[in-house]
Design an enzyme around this catalytic site. Structure first.
Site, mmCIF file in Angstrom:
data_model
loop_
_atom_site.group_PDB
_atom_site.id
_atom_site.type_symbol
_atom_site.label_atom_id
_atom_site.label_comp_id
_atom_site.label_asym_id
_atom_site.label_seq_id
_atom_site.Cartn_x
_atom_site.Cartn_y
_atom_site.Cartn_z
ATOM 1 C CB CYS A 271 -0.884 0.036 1.247
ATOM 2 S SG CYS A 271 -1.778 -1.448 1.549
HETATM 3 N N1 SAJ Z 1 6.845 2.396 8.426
HETATM 4 C C1 SAJ Z 1 7.903 3.173 8.885
HETATM 5 N N2 SAJ Z 1 7.653 4.071 9.879
HETATM 6 C C2 SAJ Z 1 6.408 4.234 10.420
HETATM 7 C C3 SAJ Z 1 5.351 3.433 9.935
HETATM 8 C C4 SAJ Z 1 5.595 2.528 8.941
HETATM 9 O O1 SAJ Z 1 9.031 3.049 8.427
HETATM 10 O O2 SAJ Z 1 6.247 5.058 11.327
HETATM 11 C C5 SAJ Z 1 7.092 1.443 7.346
HETATM 12 C C6 SAJ Z 1 6.744 0.027 7.722
HETATM 13 O O3 SAJ Z 1 7.846 -0.610 8.314
HETATM 14 C C7 SAJ Z 1 6.393 -0.585 6.376
HETATM 15 C C8 SAJ Z 1 5.777 0.570 5.623
HETATM 16 O O4 SAJ Z 1 6.217 1.766 6.278
HETATM 17 O O5 SAJ Z 1 7.526 -1.036 5.715
HETATM 18 C C9 SAJ Z 1 4.251 0.539 5.623
HETATM 19 O O6 SAJ Z 1 3.884 0.392 6.943
HETATM 20 P P1 SAJ Z 1 2.373 0.679 7.454
HETATM 21 O O7 SAJ Z 1 2.430 0.735 8.945
HETATM 22 O O8 SAJ Z 1 1.796 1.838 6.771
HETATM 23 O O9 SAJ Z 1 1.635 -0.663 7.138
HETATM 24 P P2 SAJ Z 1 0.892 -1.167 5.845
HETATM 25 O O10 SAJ Z 1 1.661 -1.078 4.606
HETATM 26 O O11 SAJ Z 1 0.353 -2.494 6.232
HETATM 27 O O12 SAJ Z 1 -0.257 -0.116 5.700
HETATM 28 C C10 SAJ Z 1 -1.547 -0.506 6.051
HETATM 29 C C11 SAJ Z 1 -2.419 0.484 5.364
HETATM 30 N N3 SAJ Z 1 -3.733 -0.057 5.330
HETATM 31 C C12 SAJ Z 1 -4.411 0.021 4.173
HETATM 32 O O13 SAJ Z 1 -3.957 0.540 3.174
HETATM 33 C C13 SAJ Z 1 -5.742 -0.555 4.178
HETATM 34 C C14 SAJ Z 1 -2.419 1.809 6.084
HETATM 35 O O14 SAJ Z 1 -3.508 2.617 5.625
HETATM 36 C C15 SAJ Z 1 -2.592 1.612 7.558
HETATM 37 O O15 SAJ Z 1 -2.587 2.892 8.198
HETATM 38 C C16 SAJ Z 1 -1.431 0.783 8.048
HETATM 39 O O16 SAJ Z 1 -1.642 -0.510 7.466
HETATM 40 C C17 SAJ Z 1 -1.438 0.652 9.549
HETATM 41 O O17 SAJ Z 1 -1.814 1.644 10.219
HETATM 42 O O18 SAJ Z 1 -0.986 -0.382 10.020
#
Ligand code: SAJ
Length: 432
Positions: A271
């Site tokens: 995403c």
């Molecule tokens: N990440 C960072 N720093 C952060 C947060 C994330 O480096 O502070 C990295 C993570 O390690 C990962 C990437 O970014 O590699 C994405 O992380 P994410 O926490 O955004 O997780 P995702 O990709 O699973 O995003 C999903 C998304 N859900 C949908 O699209 C339906 C996002 O909208 C959600 O907010 C997120 O999950 C969530 O909150 O867990």
């Protein structure tokens, strides 16, 4: 009986195209609401597993699938012919990027929509759930479906409702995540609402499919930009010899107007690294250059290279070069506590380290094998031998189940990109 009534009394037969983590989570909520479901996926192995009552999605238990299949509540098939038996069709197929150009790749959506067109019938409800750029529903999908001679909003209903599934999140499941819905007409929204109101806790109707498409992109681009900001802060803090983790922790005490994000090795998943490119592409074809979004994307894309430089730096005092050094990567999934490695920064970090001549191994409790540039790496047990045998241990993903005391005790030197060792002292521990 009209579709609206069949949706309201749950006698409607609902269809889900694409039975991945989004589609299967939606099937679960439809099943719980009492609908009969037809699931379609072109991947025969998925169909076989489902027919055998086996789940391949962490958040959907096999027992439930077995029960739906046994009772006939769920039928699964790999061909699109079953669309003719569906009263409504939720499209949950991937919307990745083209490898080279990083432009939107709607091929999975187009394949599904062209197949649906062949079986489209009066008063059928079609809902796209896959994340995409604003205009996809009305400018791309609607014309294809109307080649059938049926008109959206008059003969059939067409809506967009962005998936918001967060894999592995036990607090927020499809059922209790508010569902955004936009339609080609008021009637279209009404029918989509009737479907979701029966199975989800909150449905939020917006004025158009464009708005609904844009909502999802704002949500995820918001994350990309803020992660880019905090990664830039990390790079700056390391120049100024300030602990960025302490800065973030202290800033988080502000009870309003601040939301913590954390630096890391780069962006993974299907995403966050993808969605801003869908937005950027649409902006640029409309003559708008999203400078801030592009800059944040670039910062995030440069993080793997920064991590490799960090490893090189910490080896120097030990009179070691990357070339010939043994690097053990702890955690390769794209984020903690998941087995998903899609777009994981670990893959690029491994490639870069190998290009520098390092010998790279990994240990990840959730990932048994990783293919990188055509070679398959297998996860090593995280034990004293593996740790002591490495010239540098690099923590890329901070799974909760890992014994970080063990890592700190036996590693000669650690580069910790996730502050996983936050409470463990040691001169040999180097954070982002
Ligand atoms: N990440 C960072 N720093 C952060 C947060 C994330 O480096 O502070 C990295 C993570 O390690 C990962 C990437 O970014 O590699 C994405 O992380 P994410 O926490 O955004 O997780 P995702 O990709 O699973 O995003 C999903 C998304 N859900 C949908 O699209 C339906 C996002 O909208 C959600 O907010 C997120 O999950 C969530 O909150 O867990």
């Amino acid at each position: 009986m009209a579709l609206l009534e069949r949706l309201q009394d749950r006698s409607a037969k609902v269809g889900v195209i694409g039975l991945g983590y989004v589609g299967l989570s939606l099937v679960r909520e439809f099943a719980r609401a009492g609908y009969r479901i037809i699931g379609v996926d072109i991947d025969e192995s998925k169909i076989r597993q489902l027919q055998d009552g086996k789940s391949y999605v962490m958040d959907v238990p096999s027992e439930e699938i077995g029960k739906w299949i046994e009772t006939g509540q769920l039928e699964v098939a790999s061909d699109y012919d079953r669309v003719r038996d569906m009263d409504c069709v939720s499209i949950c197929v991937p919307t990745p990027l083209r490898a080279k150009s990083k432009d939107p790749d709607l091929s999975y959506v187009l394949d599904a929509v062209v197949a649906i067109r062949e079986h489209l019938h009066r008063s059928q409800l079609v809902i796209l759930e896959s994340t995409t750029f604003p205009g996809t529903t009305t400018e791309v999908i609607q014309p294809i479906l109307e080649e059938s001679g049926l008109v959206a909003g008059r003969d059939f209903y067409l809506a967009f409702s962005p998936e918001r599934v967060d894999p592995g999140n036990s607090s927020y499941r499809t059922r209790n995540i508010p569902k955004i819905v936009g339609g080609v007409s008021a009637e279209c929204v009404r029918h989509a609402e009737a479907l979701y109101e029966n199975c989800l806790e909150q449905v939020v109707a917006v004025s158009s499919t464009d708005v609904a498409e844009m909502v999802k992109l704002l949500e995820n681009t918001f994350r990309t930009v803020n992660i880019g900001l905090v990664n830039e802060f990390a790079l700056l803090c390391s120049k100024l010899n300030i602990d960025v983790w302490e800065v973030i922790e202290a800033a988080s005490t502000k009870p309003f107007g601040f939301m913590p994000f954390y630096p890391g090795p780069g962006l993974g998943g299907h995403c966050i690294p993808v969605d801003p490119h869908y937005l950027s592409w649409k902006a640029k074809v409309n003559g708008f250059h999203p400078k801030l979004i592009d800059a944040a994307v670039q910062v995030n894309q440069e993080m793997p290279g920064h991590i490799v430089r960090r490893v090189r730096e910490v080896l120097k005092p030990l009179k070691k070069e990357l070339r010939g050094s043994k690097i053990l990567i702890v955690g390769v999934a794209y984020k903690r506590n998941t087995d998903d490695v899609r777009e994981s920064p670990a893959i690029e970090i491994i490639e870069l380290l190998k290009q520098e001549g390092a010998e790279v191994g990994f240990s990840d409790p959730f990932v048994a094998q990783l293919s990188e540039n055509g070679t398959r790496l297998s996860s090593r047990p995280l034990d004293e031998d593996a740790l002591a045998g490495a010239d540098c241990v690099l923590i890329v993903t901070d799974h909760s189940s890992v014994d970080y005391e063990l890592v700190a005790r036996h590693a000669a030197v650690v580069v910790d990109t996730r502050n996983a060792l936050k409470d463990i002292p040691g001169e040999h521990i180097h954070r982002l």
